[in-house]
Write an enzyme that holds these catalytic residues in place. Sequence first.
Site, PDB file in Angstrom:
ATOM      1  N   GLY A 180      26.418  93.283  47.018  1.00 38.10           N
ATOM      2  CA  GLY A 180      25.013  93.684  46.936  1.00 38.10           C
ATOM      3  C   GLY A 180      24.795  94.852  45.988  1.00 38.10           C
ATOM      4  N   SER A 181      25.692  95.824  46.016  1.00 39.92           N
ATOM      5  CA  SER A 181      25.508  97.017  45.180  1.00 39.92           C
ATOM      6  C   SER A 181      25.485  96.637  43.702  1.00 39.92           C
ATOM      7  CB  SER A 181      26.637  98.024  45.422  1.00 39.92           C
ATOM      8  OG  SER A 181      26.652  98.423  46.770  1.00 39.92           O
ATOM      9  N   ASN A 215      17.928  98.400  56.021  1.00 33.06           N
ATOM     10  CA  ASN A 215      19.220  98.329  56.712  1.00 33.06           C
ATOM     11  C   ASN A 215      19.348  99.310  57.864  1.00 33.06           C
ATOM     12  OD1 ASN A 215      19.129  99.800  54.121  1.00 33.06           O
ATOM     13  ND2 ASN A 215      21.077 100.638  54.799  1.00 33.06           N
ATOM     14  N   GLN A 245      19.898  92.516  53.654  1.00 34.59           N
ATOM     15  CA  GLN A 245      19.769  92.437  55.117  1.00 34.59           C
ATOM     16  C   GLN A 245      18.976  91.205  55.563  1.00 34.59           C
ATOM     17  OE1 GLN A 245      21.079  94.339  57.606  1.00 34.59           O
ATOM     18  NE2 GLN A 245      22.187  95.644  56.164  1.00 34.59           N
ATOM     19  N   SER A 251      24.481  89.733  49.619  1.00 34.88           N
ATOM     20  CA  SER A 251      25.883  90.091  49.823  1.00 34.88           C
ATOM     21  C   SER A 251      26.460  89.282  50.976  1.00 34.88           C
ATOM     22  CB  SER A 251      25.977  91.585  50.133  1.00 34.88           C
ATOM     23  OG  SER A 251      27.312  91.930  50.394  1.00 34.88           O
ATOM     24  N   HIS A 296      29.043  89.614  53.002  1.00 33.88           N
ATOM     25  CA  HIS A 296      29.592  90.196  54.236  1.00 33.88           C
ATOM     26  C   HIS A 296      28.533  90.630  55.239  1.00 33.88           C
ATOM     27  CE1 HIS A 296      29.305  94.720  53.690  1.00 33.88           C
ATOM     28  NE2 HIS A 296      29.111  94.351  52.436  1.00 33.88           N
ATOM     29  N   THR A 301      37.427  87.153  35.835  1.00 31.35           N
ATOM     30  CA  THR A 301      37.801  85.886  36.462  1.00 31.35           C
ATOM     31  C   THR A 301      37.135  85.783  37.834  1.00 31.35           C
ATOM     32  OG1 THR A 301      39.889  85.990  35.295  1.00 31.35           O
ATOM     33  CG2 THR A 301      39.784  84.477  37.170  1.00 31.35           C
ATOM     34  N   CYS A 317      26.956 104.393  54.701  1.00 32.28           N
ATOM     35  CA  CYS A 317      27.164 105.215  53.502  1.00 32.28           C
ATOM     36  C   CYS A 317      26.791 106.661  53.745  1.00 32.28           C
ATOM     37  CB  CYS A 317      26.332 104.676  52.356  1.00 32.28           C
ATOM     38  SG  CYS A 317      26.250 102.903  52.355  1.00 32.28           S
TER      39      CYS A 317
HETATM   40  C1  LIG Z   1      25.082  96.497  52.580  1.00 33.81           C
HETATM   41  C2  LIG Z   1      23.895  96.662  51.728  1.00 33.81           C
HETATM   42  C3  LIG Z   1      24.015  96.789  50.321  1.00 33.81           C
HETATM   43  C4  LIG Z   1      25.353  96.848  49.644  1.00 33.81           C
HETATM   44  O1  LIG Z   1      26.010  95.620  49.631  1.00 33.81           O
HETATM   45  P1  LIG Z   1      27.591  95.598  49.311  1.00 33.81           P
HETATM   46  O2  LIG Z   1      27.925  94.148  49.225  1.00 33.81           O
HETATM   47  O3  LIG Z   1      28.259  96.294  50.423  1.00 33.81           O
HETATM   48  O4  LIG Z   1      27.762  96.290  47.987  1.00 33.81           O
HETATM   49  C5  LIG Z   1      22.863  96.894  49.577  1.00 33.81           C
HETATM   50  N1  LIG Z   1      21.655  96.883  50.158  1.00 33.81           N
HETATM   51  C6  LIG Z   1      21.494  96.760  51.484  1.00 33.81           C
HETATM   52  C7  LIG Z   1      20.120  96.728  52.066  1.00 33.81           C
HETATM   53  C8  LIG Z   1      22.598  96.660  52.313  1.00 33.81           C
HETATM   54  O5  LIG Z   1      22.439  96.557  53.631  1.00 33.81           O
END
Ligand SMILES: *Cc1c(COP(=O)(O)O)cnc(C)c1O
Length: 395
Positions: A70-71, A151, A179, A199, A201, A237, A324
């Site tokens: 996500g970042s 989040n 989210q 993202s 995870h 890759t 974070c």
């Molecule tokens: C977790 C999160 C991110 C970051 O995603 P990553 O895959 O951990 O880099 C960005 N934005 C929100 C709202 C998140 O909850």
Amino acid sequence: MNVYFDNAATTAMSRAALDAMIPALQDTYANASSLHTAGQLAKEKLEQARTEIADCLGAQPREIIFTSGGSEADNQAIISVAKWGAKRNKKHIVSTAFEHHAVLHTLQKLEKEGYEVTYLDVHEEGMVCLDELKAAIRPDTCLVTVMYANNEIGSIQPIAEIGAICREKNVLFHTDAVQAVGHLDIDVNEQNIDLLSLSAHKFHGPKGVGCLYAKRGVILSNLIEGGAQERGKRAGTENIPAIIGMAAALKDILSHREENEAKVSAMRDRLIEGLSQIPHSKLNGHPTKRLPGNVNFCFEGVEGESLLLLLDMKGIEASSGSACTSRSLDPSHVLLAIGLPHEIAHGSLRLTLSEYNTMEEVEYVIRELPGVIEYLRNMSPVWESLEKGETKHVI
Ligand SMILES: *Cc1c(COP(=O)(O)O)cnc(C)c1O
């Protein structure tokens, strides 16, 4: 009892994601850029995952760029539009005060480079006001970036309405939907979304993989230079097993989305009801427009970090603020953005549920938490002065 209530930080992998990934880790090791048969087979799997993810968003496969999460997707979306805007003398961006740091820190970097950013107020309930958004858009605005769901406090923004305003004003719209994906409805066309970050995870997929949706015609620039992967927009890759795991996790969670929502929101509502009984407590965020699994409370006279440690000793894994910010002593920027005073924001607790949790776990937390709060309050000089009436209760 061990209770994992930190699903906004990350989730456990689903059976579906594991079942798709394990054979892929073993067998799909070829480089998708290789011309031999194994490489072309890997390429096929990569493109199949891209199509599956695009389908889940109502997008076209060519509009999906795989990233490390996500970042990275947030960074690439914002920086791409900012660079495009600079060439057209449009160096103004509209966002909100409670975005994820992946968005906020990117915007702060751009501000140092001469861009101007308007941060919309999210008010007491953590909601963007559409009239304020309309008023903030200027002739030199290139981008509006507003998260789909927060989040920390879980408030869900009127994304389709924001998208419609941006379309009408001819401004590109990015949403950090990390989210929301897998948990809320998404259709990038219906909701007028030009760029979207997700993202894996956060929906029971693997860590370290995500994607950026960029509507056809939106000009992207690279964060990572190198090979011509991802239509030349993201070198490196491809992590095909992780991408396969992400597609499997997304398809799986969406196949029982309504069932999950009913189950998870019932647990959330019971938890909110139970914790509201604790004196001088307050639910943060919107009472109804919130993520099915999000509970966020403030407890007066309690320090968030100590609360987390004591809960951990009882097997309850939770968070205060976001993952974070929890390593710093600054109160959460999200809680400050909804107007909470510093001392109250310090006493926050975020409990985030998934469909893997149970009502028994909810009841366990409802039973254990009041005692922990009372124990901490009894040791707190802040609480003592509140009780003596030397200072006034805020909540
Ligand atoms: C977790 C999160 C991110 C970051 O995603 P990553 O895959 O951990 O880099 C960005 N934005 C929100 C709202 C998140 O909850």
